[in-house]
Design an enzyme around this catalytic site. Structure first.
Site, PDB file in Angstrom:
ATOM      1  N   ALA A   1       0.831  -1.203   0.000  1.00 30.93           N
ATOM      2  CA  ALA A   1       0.000   0.000   0.000  1.00 30.93           C
ATOM      3  C   ALA A   1       0.867   1.256   0.000  1.00 30.93           C
ATOM      4  CB  ALA A   1      -0.922  -0.017   1.221  1.00 30.93           C
TER       5      ALA A   1
ATOM      6  N   THR B   1      -0.037   3.952  -2.748  1.00 29.16           N
ATOM      7  CA  THR B   1      -0.875   5.004  -3.336  1.00 29.16           C
ATOM      8  C   THR B   1      -1.922   5.532  -2.357  1.00 29.16           C
ATOM      9  OG1 THR B   1      -0.582   3.907  -5.460  1.00 29.16           O
ATOM     10  CG2 THR B   1      -2.362   5.512  -5.326  1.00 29.16           C
TER      11      THR B   1
ATOM     12  N   GLU C   1       9.418  -5.234 -10.021  1.00 32.01           N
ATOM     13  CA  GLU C   1       7.971  -5.067 -10.217  1.00 32.01           C
ATOM     14  C   GLU C   1       7.670  -4.682 -11.663  1.00 32.01           C
ATOM     15  OE1 GLU C   1       5.896  -2.506  -7.440  1.00 32.01           O
ATOM     16  OE2 GLU C   1       4.208  -2.243  -8.797  1.00 32.01           O
TER      17      GLU C   1
ATOM     18  N   GLY D   1     -14.338  -8.550 -35.058  1.00 28.97           N
ATOM     19  CA  GLY D   1     -15.663  -8.058 -35.440  1.00 28.97           C
ATOM     20  C   GLY D   1     -16.605  -7.984 -34.250  1.00 28.97           C
TER      21      GLY D   1
HETATM   22  C1  LIG Z   1      -5.475  -1.832 -11.265  1.00 24.10           C
HETATM   23  C2  LIG Z   1      -4.567  -1.037 -10.391  1.00 24.10           C
HETATM   24  C3  LIG Z   1      -3.890  -1.667  -9.349  1.00 24.10           C
HETATM   25  C4  LIG Z   1      -3.066  -0.933  -8.497  1.00 24.10           C
HETATM   26  N1  LIG Z   1      -2.451  -1.562  -7.446  1.00 24.10           N
HETATM   27  C5  LIG Z   1      -1.744  -0.832  -6.546  1.00 24.10           C
HETATM   28  C6  LIG Z   1      -1.190  -1.451  -5.377  1.00 24.10           C
HETATM   29  O1  LIG Z   1      -1.307  -2.665  -5.172  1.00 24.10           O
HETATM   30  N2  LIG Z   1      -0.533  -0.660  -4.491  1.00 24.10           N
HETATM   31  C7  LIG Z   1      -0.383   0.689  -4.663  1.00 24.10           C
HETATM   32  O2  LIG Z   1       0.211   1.333  -3.834  1.00 24.10           O
HETATM   33  N3  LIG Z   1      -0.903   1.297  -5.778  1.00 24.10           N
HETATM   34  C8  LIG Z   1      -1.572   0.581  -6.706  1.00 24.10           C
HETATM   35  N4  LIG Z   1      -2.123   1.182  -7.817  1.00 24.10           N
HETATM   36  C9  LIG Z   1      -1.969   2.617  -7.983  1.00 24.10           C
HETATM   37  C10 LIG Z   1      -1.003   2.979  -9.086  1.00 24.10           C
HETATM   38  O3  LIG Z   1       0.304   2.697  -8.703  1.00 24.10           O
HETATM   39  C11 LIG Z   1      -1.249   4.455  -9.413  1.00 24.10           C
HETATM   40  O4  LIG Z   1      -2.497   4.510 -10.081  1.00 24.10           O
HETATM   41  C12 LIG Z   1      -0.173   5.043 -10.277  1.00 24.10           C
HETATM   42  O5  LIG Z   1       1.009   5.188  -9.545  1.00 24.10           O
HETATM   43  C13 LIG Z   1      -0.591   6.412 -10.846  1.00 24.10           C
HETATM   44  O6  LIG Z   1      -1.037   7.255  -9.844  1.00 24.10           O
HETATM   45  P1  LIG Z   1      -2.433   8.019 -10.024  1.00 24.10           P
HETATM   46  O7  LIG Z   1      -3.454   7.016 -10.424  1.00 24.10           O
HETATM   47  O8  LIG Z   1      -2.686   8.789  -8.781  1.00 24.10           O
HETATM   48  O9  LIG Z   1      -2.236   8.992 -11.230  1.00 24.10           O
HETATM   49  P2  LIG Z   1      -1.545  10.434 -11.190  1.00 24.10           P
HETATM   50  O10 LIG Z   1      -0.251  10.383 -10.491  1.00 24.10           O
HETATM   51  O11 LIG Z   1      -2.553  11.422 -10.691  1.00 24.10           O
HETATM   52  O12 LIG Z   1      -1.289  10.693 -12.722  1.00 24.10           O
HETATM   53  C14 LIG Z   1      -2.275  11.228 -13.629  1.00 24.10           C
HETATM   54  C15 LIG Z   1      -1.587  11.510 -14.959  1.00 24.10           C
HETATM   55  O13 LIG Z   1      -0.548  12.479 -14.770  1.00 24.10           O
HETATM   56  C16 LIG Z   1       0.688  11.946 -15.236  1.00 24.10           C
HETATM   57  N5  LIG Z   1       1.783  12.402 -14.384  1.00 24.10           N
HETATM   58  C17 LIG Z   1       1.796  12.485 -13.036  1.00 24.10           C
HETATM   59  N6  LIG Z   1       2.994  12.937 -12.618  1.00 24.10           N
HETATM   60  C18 LIG Z   1       3.747  13.142 -13.718  1.00 24.10           C
HETATM   61  C19 LIG Z   1       5.092  13.577 -13.949  1.00 24.10           C
HETATM   62  N7  LIG Z   1       5.886  13.925 -12.927  1.00 24.10           N
HETATM   63  N8  LIG Z   1       5.530  13.658 -15.220  1.00 24.10           N
HETATM   64  C20 LIG Z   1       4.724  13.312 -16.254  1.00 24.10           C
HETATM   65  N9  LIG Z   1       3.439  12.880 -16.106  1.00 24.10           N
HETATM   66  C21 LIG Z   1       2.963  12.791 -14.857  1.00 24.10           C
HETATM   67  C22 LIG Z   1       0.536  10.434 -15.142  1.00 24.10           C
HETATM   68  O14 LIG Z   1       1.431   9.770 -15.996  1.00 24.10           O
HETATM   69  C23 LIG Z   1      -0.904  10.279 -15.544  1.00 24.10           C
HETATM   70  O15 LIG Z   1      -1.012  10.283 -16.937  1.00 24.10           O
HETATM   71  C24 LIG Z   1      -2.911   0.461  -8.705  1.00 24.10           C
HETATM   72  C25 LIG Z   1      -3.568   1.090  -9.778  1.00 24.10           C
HETATM   73  C26 LIG Z   1      -4.381   0.365 -10.615  1.00 24.10           C
HETATM   74  C27 LIG Z   1      -5.069   1.061 -11.739  1.00 24.10           C
END
Ligand SMILES: Cc1cc2nc3c(=O)[nH]c(=O)nc-3n(C[C@H](O)[C@H](O)[C@H](O)COP(=O)(O)OP(=O)(O)OC[C@H]3O[C@@H](n4cnc5c(N)ncnc54)[C@H](O)[C@@H]3O)c2cc1C
Length: 380
Positions: A124, A126, A243, A340
């Site tokens: 955990a 995020t 990872e 299709g």
């Molecule tokens: C199915 C799934 C499983 C997951 N499992 C886990 C888990 O087990 N444990 C865990 O901790 N997390 C998990 N996550 C979370 C995942 O790691 C995050 O979704 C990911 O790190 C992106 O963060 P965010 O969704 O907050 O997007 P944001 O960080 O808000 O990003 C939004 C957009 O902005 C862009 N962006 C952000 N910062 C920058 C930058 N500095 N430069 C350029 N572009 C940028 C991103 O690329 C993206 O396009 C999971 C996510 C999903 C979808």
């Protein structure tokens, strides 16, 4: 020459695993997809059969395998028409935090049950306000005497609902520099103050349980800290390379399965009594897809070998994660077109495969972040 040195023991492992998955996992795929979660008994059966945490040594109940066992499991699970029982998150992403950074006491306490499938793990990091920018996490860990008091929330946690043990990233609010403030802690499910929230409904990976986790004055023993206080970022950086490699292996394996499926479909589907695979437009499309899949396979196999040789492949794994997860999306998109209207029916696997692979460019570090890492290391 083969890039990877699979031994007879690896081939035998793959054969046993494939038979096991055909019997114990594939028949449940549709059911789990509907439930939004996999059954706990599947985890236990995987553990009992020796298919979890394969790199853990015999001292803690494991088979003491190598990274190729993890590769085999990731590849074979891609044949099961489900992406819920992704044991690699538990076995190859979370448990290595315990094997690498846990005290002997923690290893003895948890590893045998991680191997047997009695404990399902999650990591955990995020938070609602911190995804890509891990330096922005606010979940706090205040160490007092022999206890740690945790407060905050996490989201998008894979295996969140099923998890019995969570590797939690939390910061000491008294330390200003985020890169020295974060530590990793093991938190058991059922600890007072640790609550599981909603199972998140996603556009893809329906059978993979993804959840919110809440910590409110949750007290854990200080001995549940992994490694030194404040070393959390360093530990995360070390483990994010494997990872991302696992994620790339998953993407290539998924692309191979999609290519197999669509090739068979194009051979079997006739228009004016002629299989559509005889149409030049379809042939060119399939060849282009096959070329991309082959490029991905070659790149990833080379990285697996380099990783096993202990080489630093941070830049290459970042490149591979973004390229392979974008590649599988392109392959799935084209395969959906070639299948299709048949392909968009929920009863057909193609629809599920298309939406499952769509999510891969977002987790394990978004593909934009992968390119930022590569740019930094290339001195751009
Ligand atoms: C199915 C799934 C499983 C997951 N499992 C886990 C888990 O087990 N444990 C865990 O901790 N997390 C998990 N996550 C979370 C995942 O790691 C995050 O979704 C990911 O790190 C992106 O963060 P965010 O969704 O907050 O997007 P944001 O960080 O808000 O990003 C939004 C957009 O902005 C862009 N962006 C952000 N910062 C920058 C930058 N500095 N430069 C350029 N572009 C940028 C991103 O690329 C993206 O396009 C999971 C996510 C999903 C979808």
């Amino acid at each position: 020459m083969e890039i990877l040195n699979y031994t007879d023991a690896h081939h035998d492992f793959r054969k046993r695993l494939r038979e096991f998955l055909e019997k114990e996992v594939t028949p449940h795929a549709k059911h789990w997809e509907k439930d939004g979660i996999v059954s706990r008994s599947a985890w236990k059966k995987m553990g009992q059969a020796g298919f979890l945490c394969t790199e853990v040594g015999p001292d803690y109940g494991g088979i003491g395998g190598d990274f190729l066992h993890a590769v085999i499991i990731t590849e074979e699970i891609s044949r099961t028409y489900q992406n819920g029982l992704v044991t690699s998150v538990h076995s190859d992403i979370v448990v290595p935090y315990i094997t690498s950074f846990g005290s002997e006491e923690l290893k003895k306490k948890y590893l045998p049950r991680c191997v047997s499938g009695d404990i399902v793990c999650a990591v955990a990091m995020t938070e609602p306000g911190a995804g890509s920018d891990l330096a922005g996490i606010t979940t706090s860990a205040v160490e007092e005497d022999n206890k740690v008091i945790l407060n905050g929330s996490k989201t998008f946690i894979t295996n969140g609902i099923l998890a019995d043990l969570v590797v939690l990233a939390a910061r000491d609010p008294a330390v200003k520099d985020p890169y020295q403030a974060v530590s990793l802690y093991l938190v058991e499910s059922g600890t007072p103050g640790f609550e599981k929230g909603r199972r998140l409904k996603k556009m893809g990976l329906w059978s993979q349980d993804t959840a919110e986790l809440f910590f409110s004055n949750c007290r854990i023993p200080k001995s549940n800290r992994l490694g030194k206080k404040g070393d959390g970022f360093l530990m995360l950086m070390e483990k994010l390379q494997p990872e991302r490699l696992i994620c790339s292996i998953w993407a290539v394996a998924a692309a191979e399965r999609i290519l197999e499926w669509i090739t068979a479909h194009c051979r079997e589907t006739c228009i004016s009594e002629k299989p559509i695979s005889k149409s030049q437009a379809v042939q060119f499309g399939l060849v282009e897809m096959a070329t991309e899949v082959k490029l991905g396979r070659t790149f990833v196999d080379k990285l697996i070998r380099d990783h096993m040789d202990g080489e630093n492949v941070v830049v290459e794994t970042s490149m591979a994660k973004y390229w392979t997860t974008d590649m599988v999306k392109r392959v799935a998109d084209r395969a959906l077109d070639f299948s299709g209207s048949f392909g968009i029916l929920e009863k057909n696997w193609m629809a599920q495969a298309w939406r499952d692979v769509r999510v891969m460019s977002i987790f394990a570090g978004t593909n934009e972040i992968m390119k930022s890492i590569a740019a930094k290391f290339l001195g751009l």
